[in-house]
Design a protein around this motif. Structure first.
Motif, PDB file in Angstrom:
ATOM      1  N   SER A 160      -9.682 -17.239  -6.156  1.00 50.66           N
ATOM      2  CA  SER A 160      -8.687 -17.824  -6.911  1.00 50.66           C
ATOM      3  C   SER A 160      -7.985 -16.495  -7.414  1.00 50.66           C
ATOM      4  CB  SER A 160      -9.118 -18.771  -7.965  1.00 50.66           C
ATOM      5  OG  SER A 160      -9.938 -19.844  -7.415  1.00 50.66           O
ATOM      6  N   LEU A 161      -8.648 -15.874  -8.001  1.00 56.01           N
ATOM      7  CA  LEU A 161      -8.488 -14.400  -8.405  1.00 56.01           C
ATOM      8  C   LEU A 161      -7.936 -13.622  -7.065  1.00 56.01           C
ATOM      9  CD1 LEU A 161      -7.434 -12.573 -11.290  1.00 56.01           C
ATOM     10  CD2 LEU A 161      -9.265 -11.414 -11.101  1.00 56.01           C
ATOM     11  N   GLY A 162      -8.724 -13.691  -6.729  1.00 59.18           N
ATOM     12  CA  GLY A 162      -8.048 -12.913  -5.259  1.00 59.18           C
ATOM     13  C   GLY A 162      -7.640 -12.950  -4.471  1.00 59.18           C
ATOM     14  N   ALA A 163      -7.037 -14.449  -4.145  1.00 58.24           N
ATOM     15  CA  ALA A 163      -6.147 -15.372  -3.285  1.00 58.24           C
ATOM     16  C   ALA A 163      -4.851 -15.384  -3.644  1.00 58.24           C
ATOM     17  CB  ALA A 163      -6.185 -17.285  -3.201  1.00 58.24           C
ATOM     18  N   ALA A 164      -4.523 -15.493  -5.216  1.00 58.78           N
ATOM     19  CA  ALA A 164      -3.382 -15.518  -5.923  1.00 58.78           C
ATOM     20  C   ALA A 164      -2.657 -13.805  -5.751  1.00 58.78           C
ATOM     21  CB  ALA A 164      -3.966 -16.078  -7.320  1.00 58.78           C
ATOM     22  N   THR A 165      -3.128 -12.524  -6.519  1.00 54.04           N
ATOM     23  CA  THR A 165      -3.144 -11.617  -6.400  1.00 54.04           C
ATOM     24  C   THR A 165      -2.949 -11.596  -4.735  1.00 54.04           C
ATOM     25  OG1 THR A 165      -5.185 -11.255  -8.302  1.00 54.04           O
ATOM     26  CG2 THR A 165      -4.320  -9.458  -6.785  1.00 54.04           C
ATOM     27  N   TYR A 166      -3.844 -11.899  -3.575  1.00 56.96           N
ATOM     28  CA  TYR A 166      -2.271 -11.266  -2.760  1.00 56.96           C
ATOM     29  C   TYR A 166      -1.751 -12.334  -2.244  1.00 56.96           C
ATOM     30  CZ  TYR A 166      -3.222 -10.517   2.339  1.00 56.96           C
ATOM     31  OH  TYR A 166      -2.579  -9.916   3.934  1.00 56.96           O
ATOM     32  N   LEU A 167      -1.062 -13.277  -2.627  1.00 57.68           N
ATOM     33  CA  LEU A 167      -0.308 -14.248  -2.500  1.00 57.68           C
ATOM     34  C   LEU A 167       1.123 -13.778  -2.901  1.00 57.68           C
ATOM     35  CD1 LEU A 167       1.066 -16.832  -1.975  1.00 57.68           C
ATOM     36  CD2 LEU A 167       0.052 -18.503  -3.530  1.00 57.68           C
ATOM     37  N   GLY A 168       1.182 -13.075  -5.016  1.00 57.69           N
ATOM     38  CA  GLY A 168       1.481 -12.908  -5.272  1.00 57.69           C
ATOM     39  C   GLY A 168       1.895 -11.567  -4.287  1.00 57.69           C
ATOM     40  N   ILE A 169       1.306 -10.916  -4.273  1.00 61.33           N
ATOM     41  CA  ILE A 169       1.405  -9.396  -3.512  1.00 61.33           C
ATOM     42  C   ILE A 169       2.497  -9.939  -2.160  1.00 61.33           C
ATOM     43  CG2 ILE A 169       0.911  -6.484  -1.909  1.00 61.33           C
ATOM     44  CD1 ILE A 169      -1.120  -6.555  -4.156  1.00 61.33           C
ATOM     45  N   THR A 170       2.311 -10.904  -1.334  1.00 66.99           N
ATOM     46  CA  THR A 170       2.801 -11.177   0.047  1.00 66.99           C
ATOM     47  C   THR A 170       4.788 -11.638  -0.926  1.00 66.99           C
ATOM     48  OG1 THR A 170       0.675 -11.423   0.895  1.00 66.99           O
ATOM     49  CG2 THR A 170       3.032 -12.504   1.847  1.00 66.99           C
ATOM     50  N   VAL A 171       4.394 -12.924  -2.058  1.00 66.28           N
ATOM     51  CA  VAL A 171       5.543 -12.652  -1.748  1.00 66.28           C
ATOM     52  C   VAL A 171       6.403 -11.762  -2.591  1.00 66.28           C
ATOM     53  CG1 VAL A 171       6.556 -14.666  -3.975  1.00 66.28           C
ATOM     54  CG2 VAL A 171       4.880 -15.250  -2.613  1.00 66.28           C
ATOM     55  N   ARG A 172       5.639 -11.118  -2.975  1.00 64.72           N
ATOM     56  CA  ARG A 172       7.270  -9.752  -4.076  1.00 64.72           C
ATOM     57  C   ARG A 172       7.325  -8.799  -3.061  1.00 64.72           C
ATOM     58  NH1 ARG A 172       3.273  -4.908  -6.997  1.00 64.72           N
ATOM     59  NH2 ARG A 172       3.241  -4.885  -5.105  1.00 64.72           N
ATOM     60  N   ASN A 173       6.362  -8.936  -1.705  1.00 65.21           N
ATOM     61  CA  ASN A 173       6.634  -7.863  -0.648  1.00 65.21           C
ATOM     62  C   ASN A 173       7.984  -8.494   0.286  1.00 65.21           C
ATOM     63  OD1 ASN A 173       4.996  -5.827  -1.523  1.00 65.21           O
ATOM     64  ND2 ASN A 173       4.084  -6.418   0.148  1.00 65.21           N
ATOM     65  N   LYS A 174       8.151  -9.935   0.407  1.00 58.54           N
ATOM     66  CA  LYS A 174       8.934 -10.868   1.073  1.00 58.54           C
ATOM     67  C   LYS A 174       9.831 -11.108   0.412  1.00 58.54           C
ATOM     68  CE  LYS A 174       9.530 -15.501   3.066  1.00 58.54           C
ATOM     69  NZ  LYS A 174      10.663 -15.576   2.401  1.00 58.54           N
ATOM     70  N   LEU A 175      10.300 -10.873  -0.889  1.00 62.64           N
ATOM     71  CA  LEU A 175      11.401 -10.676  -1.538  1.00 62.64           C
ATOM     72  C   LEU A 175      12.361  -9.422  -1.358  1.00 62.64           C
ATOM     73  CD1 LEU A 175      10.376 -12.444  -4.739  1.00 62.64           C
ATOM     74  CD2 LEU A 175      11.480 -13.159  -3.252  1.00 62.64           C
ATOM     75  N   ARG A 176      11.690  -8.399  -1.123  1.00 63.60           N
ATOM     76  CA  ARG A 176      12.096  -7.419  -1.642  1.00 63.60           C
ATOM     77  C   ARG A 176      12.505  -7.197   0.204  1.00 63.60           C
ATOM     78  NH1 ARG A 176       7.145  -2.977  -4.043  1.00 63.60           N
ATOM     79  NH2 ARG A 176       7.703  -3.370  -5.978  1.00 63.60           N
ATOM     80  N   ARG A 177      12.043  -7.895   1.550  1.00 62.78           N
ATOM     81  CA  ARG A 177      12.387  -7.593   3.004  1.00 62.78           C
ATOM     82  C   ARG A 177      13.599  -8.285   2.504  1.00 62.78           C
ATOM     83  NH1 ARG A 177       6.916  -6.950   4.040  1.00 62.78           N
ATOM     84  NH2 ARG A 177       6.837  -9.081   3.879  1.00 62.78           N
ATOM     85  N   GLU A 178      13.659  -9.239   1.617  1.00 62.63           N
ATOM     86  CA  GLU A 178      15.297 -10.298   1.947  1.00 62.63           C
ATOM     87  C   GLU A 178      15.584  -8.990   1.076  1.00 62.63           C
ATOM     88  OE1 GLU A 178      14.118 -14.074  -0.002  1.00 62.63           O
ATOM     89  OE2 GLU A 178      12.971 -15.014   2.266  1.00 62.63           O
ATOM     90  N   ARG A 179      16.084  -8.888  -0.101  1.00 61.31           N
ATOM     91  CA  ARG A 179      16.879  -8.434  -0.435  1.00 61.31           C
ATOM     92  C   ARG A 179      16.972  -6.845   0.309  1.00 61.31           C
ATOM     93  NH1 ARG A 179      14.070  -7.401  -6.400  1.00 61.31           N
ATOM     94  NH2 ARG A 179      13.587  -9.447  -6.891  1.00 61.31           N
ATOM     95  N   PHE A 180      17.210  -6.479   1.243  1.00 65.30           N
ATOM     96  CA  PHE A 180      16.997  -5.459   1.665  1.00 65.30           C
ATOM     97  C   PHE A 180      17.754  -5.581   3.110  1.00 65.30           C
ATOM     98  CE2 PHE A 180      14.703  -3.419  -1.535  1.00 65.30           C
ATOM     99  CZ  PHE A 180      16.129  -2.457  -2.306  1.00 65.30           C
TER     100      PHE A 180
END
Length: 218
Positions: free
Chosen positions: A198-218
């Motif tokens: 769960s920790l691995g999946a949640a961390t990967y999900l968090g990184i994926t969502v963060r990168n997605k939000l960054r791309r949407e900003r730029f």
């Protein structure tokens, strides 16, 4: 990106459902054992700790499901922090479980009760009925003490010779403690594995969502 995000959400929800089921199992097992433990003993304290950990696991799993459903970065990282706390607790509990001889402790607790049968009569009666046993090593122990065999040494509390428990309670208590140790370790290790996944999946999900939000900003 969308497929990966959906996959991570589903995976995290499945893992958290497993977490909640294991947590509930741990609580149920602990509550069952709590009723048969002697207050103030090491076993009693360990069971209370297990109930706390199981409750924390269930609450954390709910947070994980909610975080995965909402795909909220703040909730995901909060969930990761809770998992890290759980993992620290779990590692400590597993180390303590492997380094503690629960069978010896159960044996010593029973011997402490048997050292004063009259004072501990209520507790001994409960143990004898629960484990279908009598005395420390058998019914003869009561005779050696100069008394009669109590009614709780008989099945269904019926004083008939064919319903007399022949096994001693010391052996029964130790066998019960051995079974509890095995079952407890299986649940603890399974919980640790699911928490790591769960920790691995949640961390990967968090990184994926963060990168997605960054791309949407730029």
């Amino acid at each position: 990106m969308a497929c990966r995000l959906s996959f991570l959400k589903v995976l995290l929800i499945i893992l958290n459902v497993l977490l909640s089921l294991i947590g509930v199992s741990l609580i149920a097992l602990s509550v069952y054992e709590l009723n048969s433990s002697t207050p103030g003993t090491f076993e009693h304290i360990a069971i209370i700790v297990q109930i706390f950990v199981g409750s924390f696991v269930v609450l954390t799993s709910f947070l994980g499901c909610f975080a995965a459903g909402r795909v909220s970065l703040g909730l995901v990282w909060s969930y990761v922090i809770c998992l890290l706390i759980l993992l620290c607790l779990q590692v400590y509990i597993i180390v303590a479980a492997h380094s503690t001889n629960y069978v010896d402790r159960a044996r010593n607790d029973f011997l402490a009760l048997w050292s004063d049968p009259r004072r501990s009569s209520e507790r001994l009666s409960y143990i004898e009925q629960k484990y279908s046993c009598c005395g420390q090593g058998g019914p003869q122990d009561y005779i050696l003490l100069g008394g009669g065999i109590p009614i709780n040494c008989f099945e269904n509390l019926e004083r008939q010779q064919n319903k007399l428990f022949s096994n001693g309670c010391l052996e029964a208590v130790q066998a019960h403690a051995t079974d509890n140790v095995i079952n407890g370790l299986i649940i603890k290790w399974l919980l640790l594995i699911v928490e790591l996944a769960s920790l691995g999946a949640a961390t990967y999900l968090g990184i994926t969502v963060r990168n997605k939000l960054r791309r949407e900003r730029f």
